[in-house]
Write a protein that holds these residues in place. Structure first.
Motif, PDB file in Angstrom:
ATOM      1  N   VAL A 107       0.818  -1.212   0.000  1.00 49.86           N
ATOM      2  CA  VAL A 107       0.000   0.000   0.000  1.00 49.86           C
ATOM      3  C   VAL A 107       0.854   1.266   0.000  1.00 49.86           C
ATOM      4  N   LYS A 108       2.136   1.138   0.273  1.00 56.78           N
ATOM      5  CA  LYS A 108       2.998   2.315   0.409  1.00 56.78           C
ATOM      6  C   LYS A 108       3.356   2.888  -0.954  1.00 56.78           C
ATOM      7  N   ARG A 109       3.521   4.181  -0.984  1.00 61.25           N
ATOM      8  CA  ARG A 109       3.623   4.871  -2.277  1.00 61.25           C
ATOM      9  C   ARG A 109       4.851   4.484  -3.085  1.00 61.25           C
ATOM     10  N   THR A 110       5.870   3.945  -2.453  1.00 61.16           N
ATOM     11  CA  THR A 110       7.079   3.547  -3.177  1.00 61.16           C
ATOM     12  C   THR A 110       7.029   2.098  -3.644  1.00 61.16           C
ATOM     13  N   ALA A 157     -16.320   3.718 -16.303  1.00 63.12           N
ATOM     14  CA  ALA A 157     -16.996   3.931 -15.019  1.00 63.12           C
ATOM     15  C   ALA A 157     -16.587   2.868 -14.007  1.00 63.12           C
ATOM     16  N   PHE A 158     -16.487   1.631 -14.458  1.00 63.26           N
ATOM     17  CA  PHE A 158     -16.146   0.548 -13.543  1.00 63.26           C
ATOM     18  C   PHE A 158     -14.695   0.646 -13.095  1.00 63.26           C
ATOM     19  N   MET A 159     -13.816   1.091 -13.982  1.00 66.94           N
ATOM     20  CA  MET A 159     -12.418   1.280 -13.587  1.00 66.94           C
ATOM     21  C   MET A 159     -12.298   2.372 -12.524  1.00 66.94           C
ATOM     22  N   TYR A 160     -13.053   3.456 -12.688  1.00 63.40           N
ATOM     23  CA  TYR A 160     -13.019   4.507 -11.669  1.00 63.40           C
ATOM     24  C   TYR A 160     -13.596   3.995 -10.342  1.00 63.40           C
ATOM     25  N   TYR A 161     -14.663   3.217 -10.428  1.00 65.95           N
ATOM     26  CA  TYR A 161     -15.203   2.616  -9.201  1.00 65.95           C
ATOM     27  C   TYR A 161     -14.140   1.771  -8.501  1.00 65.95           C
ATOM     28  N   LYS A 162     -13.433   0.948  -9.257  1.00 67.69           N
ATOM     29  CA  LYS A 162     -12.425   0.075  -8.649  1.00 67.69           C
ATOM     30  C   LYS A 162     -11.273   0.899  -8.063  1.00 67.69           C
ATOM     31  N   LEU A 163     -10.938   1.996  -8.694  1.00 66.54           N
ATOM     32  CA  LEU A 163      -9.917   2.879  -8.135  1.00 66.54           C
ATOM     33  C   LEU A 163     -10.358   3.461  -6.790  1.00 66.54           C
ATOM     34  N   THR A 164     -11.650   3.786  -6.674  1.00 68.29           N
ATOM     35  CA  THR A 164     -12.121   4.328  -5.389  1.00 68.29           C
ATOM     36  C   THR A 164     -12.057   3.273  -4.291  1.00 68.29           C
ATOM     37  N   VAL A 165     -12.251   2.016  -4.662  1.00 66.42           N
ATOM     38  CA  VAL A 165     -12.137   0.938  -3.678  1.00 66.42           C
ATOM     39  C   VAL A 165     -10.697   0.812  -3.201  1.00 66.42           C
ATOM     40  N   ILE A 166      -9.758   0.885  -4.123  1.00 66.70           N
ATOM     41  CA  ILE A 166      -8.347   0.672  -3.791  1.00 66.70           C
ATOM     42  C   ILE A 166      -7.757   1.873  -3.068  1.00 66.70           C
ATOM     43  N   TYR A 167      -8.080   3.088  -3.516  1.00 74.04           N
ATOM     44  CA  TYR A 167      -7.422   4.283  -2.986  1.00 74.04           C
ATOM     45  C   TYR A 167      -8.300   5.109  -2.044  1.00 74.04           C
ATOM     46  N   GLY A 168      -9.541   4.707  -1.852  1.00 75.78           N
ATOM     47  CA  GLY A 168     -10.413   5.404  -0.923  1.00 75.78           C
ATOM     48  C   GLY A 168     -10.669   4.579   0.325  1.00 75.78           C
ATOM     49  N   LYS A 169     -11.402   5.156   1.252  1.00 76.73           N
ATOM     50  CA  LYS A 169     -11.718   4.478   2.512  1.00 76.73           C
ATOM     51  C   LYS A 169     -13.212   4.233   2.680  1.00 76.73           C
ATOM     52  N   GLY A 170     -13.969   4.411   1.606  1.00 77.03           N
ATOM     53  CA  GLY A 170     -15.395   4.175   1.692  1.00 77.03           C
ATOM     54  C   GLY A 170     -16.193   5.450   1.829  1.00 77.03           C
ATOM     55  N   TRP A 171     -17.524   5.307   1.808  1.00 75.75           N
ATOM     56  CA  TRP A 171     -18.430   6.447   1.713  1.00 75.75           C
ATOM     57  C   TRP A 171     -18.360   7.377   2.920  1.00 75.75           C
ATOM     58  N   VAL A 454     -15.923  -5.083   0.389  1.00 74.37           N
ATOM     59  CA  VAL A 454     -16.846  -5.472   1.451  1.00 74.37           C
ATOM     60  C   VAL A 454     -16.395  -4.892   2.788  1.00 74.37           C
ATOM     61  N   LEU A 455     -15.102  -4.951   3.048  1.00 73.89           N
ATOM     62  CA  LEU A 455     -14.531  -4.398   4.276  1.00 73.89           C
ATOM     63  C   LEU A 455     -14.892  -2.924   4.428  1.00 73.89           C
ATOM     64  N   ARG A 456     -14.744  -2.163   3.351  1.00 75.13           N
ATOM     65  CA  ARG A 456     -15.033  -0.724   3.401  1.00 75.13           C
ATOM     66  C   ARG A 456     -16.527  -0.465   3.578  1.00 75.13           C
ATOM     67  N   ARG A 457     -17.365  -1.226   2.854  1.00 77.36           N
ATOM     68  CA  ARG A 457     -18.806  -0.928   2.889  1.00 77.36           C
ATOM     69  C   ARG A 457     -19.428  -1.268   4.241  1.00 77.36           C
ATOM     70  N   ILE A 483      -3.920  -0.281   5.760  1.00 71.06           N
ATOM     71  CA  ILE A 483      -4.471  -1.112   4.692  1.00 71.06           C
ATOM     72  C   ILE A 483      -5.124  -0.267   3.592  1.00 71.06           C
ATOM     73  N   THR A 484      -4.669   0.972   3.456  1.00 74.09           N
ATOM     74  CA  THR A 484      -5.167   1.859   2.408  1.00 74.09           C
ATOM     75  C   THR A 484      -4.038   2.182   1.439  1.00 74.09           C
ATOM     76  N   PHE A 485      -4.263   1.914   0.158  1.00 72.62           N
ATOM     77  CA  PHE A 485      -3.228   2.150  -0.850  1.00 72.62           C
ATOM     78  C   PHE A 485      -2.978   3.640  -1.028  1.00 72.62           C
ATOM     79  N   GLU A 486      -1.716   3.987  -1.101  1.00 77.15           N
ATOM     80  CA  GLU A 486      -1.308   5.364  -1.345  1.00 77.15           C
ATOM     81  C   GLU A 486      -1.080   5.584  -2.836  1.00 77.15           C
ATOM     82  N   ILE A 487      -1.303   6.817  -3.279  1.00 73.93           N
ATOM     83  CA  ILE A 487      -0.981   7.167  -4.665  1.00 73.93           C
ATOM     84  C   ILE A 487       0.505   6.947  -4.879  1.00 73.93           C
ATOM     85  N   PRO A 488       0.892   6.258  -5.956  1.00 73.03           N
ATOM     86  CA  PRO A 488       2.303   5.903  -6.147  1.00 73.03           C
ATOM     87  C   PRO A 488       3.215   7.107  -6.310  1.00 73.03           C
TER      88      PRO A 488
END
Length: 499
Positions: A107-110, A157-171, A454-457, A483-488
Motif C-alpha cells: 500500500v505504500k507509495r514507493t 466507469a467501472f475502472m473509476y469505481y475500482k480505483l475508489t475501492v483501492i485508494y479510498g476508505k469508503g463512503w 466489502v470491508l469498506r462498505r 491497509i489503504t493504498f497510497e498514490i504511487p
C-alpha cells in the motif's frame, strides 16, 4: 482474416504505451481520438476491433507497467486486495508473489504494487476515453456507434469505481480527494485529485447513460458488456455510495432478467472456475493459446495444479478464522484443504483447479478469466436489503444462495463419489443480518477480489487469523492507513497537482 488482423493491430495501439511524463494517466502512444474517429468512419469494423483491444487490456500481462509475474491485468488486483483485506493469508515467502500484500507493504507509495494498480486502471481509462471520444461525446453516442460508446463508457466507469475501492476508505470519507477524474476532454492532461464522491457520482452517471443504448443488445461474447453487466456494475457503484434503493433495484433487474443461473453446488466444487461457458459467469475474457500470459497469470498464482507459484510456497490460503465460520455441511468448506496443521491448510484445491489434478501439471495456462458472476447480484441484493432494514428480505435472498451450497448434493467429477455422506443442509445465524451478508460475501467470493470492498462498505475491522505470516491474530480498523493504498510515488513526483 483481414478483420482479425485489424483487431490485433488496433489492440496493439490500445495496449502499448511508454509515457513517463506522469504515471501513464494518458499513455501517449495509444491511438489518438481523432485518428480513431476517422478510422471508425472509414470502416465500422474498427469500432468492434477497438472494443476487443480494450477488453484485451483486462487480461494482458504488463498492463500495470512492469514485467513482474504479478502483473496480469484486472485479476492480479483481485488477489492483491484480498490479501490486504486479510481473507487471503500467505504463510511463507517462497518466490514472494504478492508477499508485499501480506506484509502490508504494497500500500505504500514507493511499492510496485500500488504503482501497478494505478497504472493499470488509468491505462484502461485512457483507452476507454479515446474510444468514447471517437464514437460520441460525454453525453451521447454518434449514430451507429451506440453499443461501442456504451461499452467503453461502462468500462471507464467501472475502472473509476475500482480505483475508489483501492485508494479510498469508503463512503464515510466521501469528501476525501483521492484521485484524478479524467474525461474525454482531459486526455493528455495532468489533473488534480477529485473527491471520492465526485468520482463515484461520475461513474453512476456514466453507467445510467449506457443503459438505453445497451437495451436489447446481443453481445458477441461474454467479453462484451451488455445491459445486465452494466446494471451489475451500476449496482456496485450504488452500494459504494450507500444508495441502497438503486442497488436493490438494479441487482433485482439482473436477477429477473438472467433467472436462476447462479453457480450450483456442483459448479463451485467441480468446475475449477476455469471456463466462461459456466452459466453463472456473466462477464469475462476467454484465454487461449494466442493470448495466454503463461506463468504470469491468475491460475498460476491460485491453482495448485497449474504450473506456477501455488506449489512453491507462495500459496494463497483462506484465513483460518474465515474457514472456521463455514458450516460443516456447506460445499464451500470442501473447496479448501482442511488440515491447517500442514503447509497446504486453507489451499483452494477444489475451488481453483485443473482437471488433471497433478501438482504443477497444467503448463498451458489457458483457463478463462471471469470478472462478474450471477451470484454477486444476489449478494448485492441481500446487502442492499439488509442496510435498508429489510432483514426478512435479505434473509430470503441469502437462503436462496445457501440452498445452492448443500454439500450433500454433490458428486465429485474426479472420484465419481459423493463428496460427503452428510444429509443435512448448511445453516447460518441470521440474527444480525448485516453480519450474515458480510460472511456470505467473504465465503462465496474468496479469492475473487471482493473482500476489500466489502470491508469498506460494512465498516468491519480486518481480521487476520493465526496463519498469517504478518500480524497474525490481530485486527486492523477498516479505515486504517495501514491497509489503504497510497498514490504511487511516480504520480506524486510527476503530476504537478499532487502534493
Amino acid at each position: 482474416m483481414k478483420n482479425r488482423i485489424l483487431y490485433i493491430f488496433l489492440a496493439f495501439f490500445l495496449v502499448t504505451s511508454c509515457s513517463e511524463d506522469y504515471l501513464d494517466k494518458s499513455p501517449t502512444s495509444a491511438i489518438s481520438k481523432t485518428d480513431l474517429g476517422d478510422a471508425i468512419k472509414q470502416n465500422p469494423l474498427v469500432s468492434d476491433g477497438t472494443l476487443r483491444g480494450l477488453f484485451a487490456l483486462l487480461q494482458q500481462s504488463g498492463t500495470g507497467g512492469t514485467d513482474a509475474h504479478e502483473d496480469f491485468g484486472m485479476k492480479s488486483f483481485d488477489i492483491s486486495t484480498d490479501v490486504v483485506s486479510g481473507d487471503i493469508a500467505i504463510r511463507s515467502r517462497g518466490y514472494a508473489k504478492f508477499w508485499d500484500d501480506e506484509l502490508l507493504e504494497s500500500v505504500k507509495r514507493t511499492n510496485n504494487q500500488t504503482y501497478r494498480a494505478w497504472r493499470f486502471h488509468y491505462r484502461v481509462i485512457l483507452a476507454a476515453n479515446n474510444l468514447i471520444a471517437s464514437s460520441g461525446t460525454e453525453e451521447a453516442p454518434s449514430e451507429g456507434n451506440e453499443t461501442t460508446w456504451a461499452q467503453a463508457k461502462a468500462l471507464r466507469a467501472f475502472m473509476y469505481y475500482k480505483l475508489t475501492v483501492i485508494y479510498g476508505k469508503g463512503w464515510a470519507y466521501k469528501a476525501d480527494e483521492i484521485l484524478p477524474l479524467g474525461l474525454i476532454d482531459d486526455i493528455g492532461k495532468a489533473l488534480p485529485k477529485s473527491s471520492l464522491e465526485d468520482v463515484l457520482t461520475q461513474s453512476k452517471k456514466d453507467l445510467e447513460l449506457t443503459l438505453p443504448h445497451l437495451k436489447g443488445y446481443v453481445r458477441e461474447s461474454k467479453a462484451n458488456i451488455d445491459e445486465n453487466v452494466a446494471k451489475g456494475m451500476l449496482s456496485y457503484v450504488c452500494l459504494a455510495m450507500e444508495d441502497f434503493e438503486n442497488a436493490k433495484k438494479y441487482s433485482q433487474e439482473v436477477i429477473d432478467a438472467i433467472g436462476s443461473t447462479m453457480m450450483t453446488a456442483s459448479d463451485v466444487y467441480n468446475s475449477g472456475f476455469r471456463d466462461l461457458g459456466i452459466s453463472g459467469f456473466m462477464w469475462g475474457v476467454e484465454v487461449n493459446t494466442e493470448n495466454t500470459t503463461k506463468i504470469a497469470s491468475y491460475f498460476a498464482m491460485m491453482d495448485y495444479f497449474t504450473y506456477g507459484y501455488a506449489t512453491t510456497g507462495d500459496r494463497k490460503l483462506m484465513d483460518r478464522g474465515l474457514y472456521d465460520q463455514i458450516h460443516k455441511d456447506d460445499i464451500r468448506k470442501y473447496q479448501f484443504y482442511s488440515n491447517y496443521g500442514s503447509a497446504l491448510g486453507g489451499l483452494a484445491y477444489y475451488k481453483f483447479w485443473h482437471s488433471d489434478r497433478v501438482p504443477d501439471g497444467d503448463k498451458k495456462w489457458e483457463a478463462d478469466y471471469y470478472f462478474m458472476r450471477v451470484t454477486e447480484m444476489y449478494l448485492i441484493n441481500a446487502e442492499a436489503k439488509a442496510f435498508l432494514g429489510d432483514a426478512a428480505g435479505a434473509e430470503t435472498v441469502l437462503n436462496n444462495l445457501i440452498a445452492q451450497r448443500h454439500a450433500k448434493d454433490v458428486t465429485s467429477v474426479v472420484s465419481n463419489e459423493k463428496v460427503t455422506d452428510v444429509t443435512t443442509a448448511p445453516t447460518y445465524d441470521m440474527s444480525d443480518i448485516k453480519k450474515a451478508v458480510n460472511l456470505q460475501w467473504r465465503i462465496e467470493m474468496w479469492g475473487e477480489g471482493k473482500s476489500y470492498g466489502v470491508l469498506r462498505r460494512f465498516k468491519y475491522d480486518s481480521q487476520r487469523g493465526p496463519h498469517h505470516n504478518h500480524k497474525p491474530n490481530t485486527s486492523i480498523a477498516y479505515d486504517s492507513d495501514e491497509i489503504t493504498f497510497e498514490i504511487p510515488e511516480n504520480e506524486v513526483l510527476n503530476n504537478p497537482f499532487m502534493d
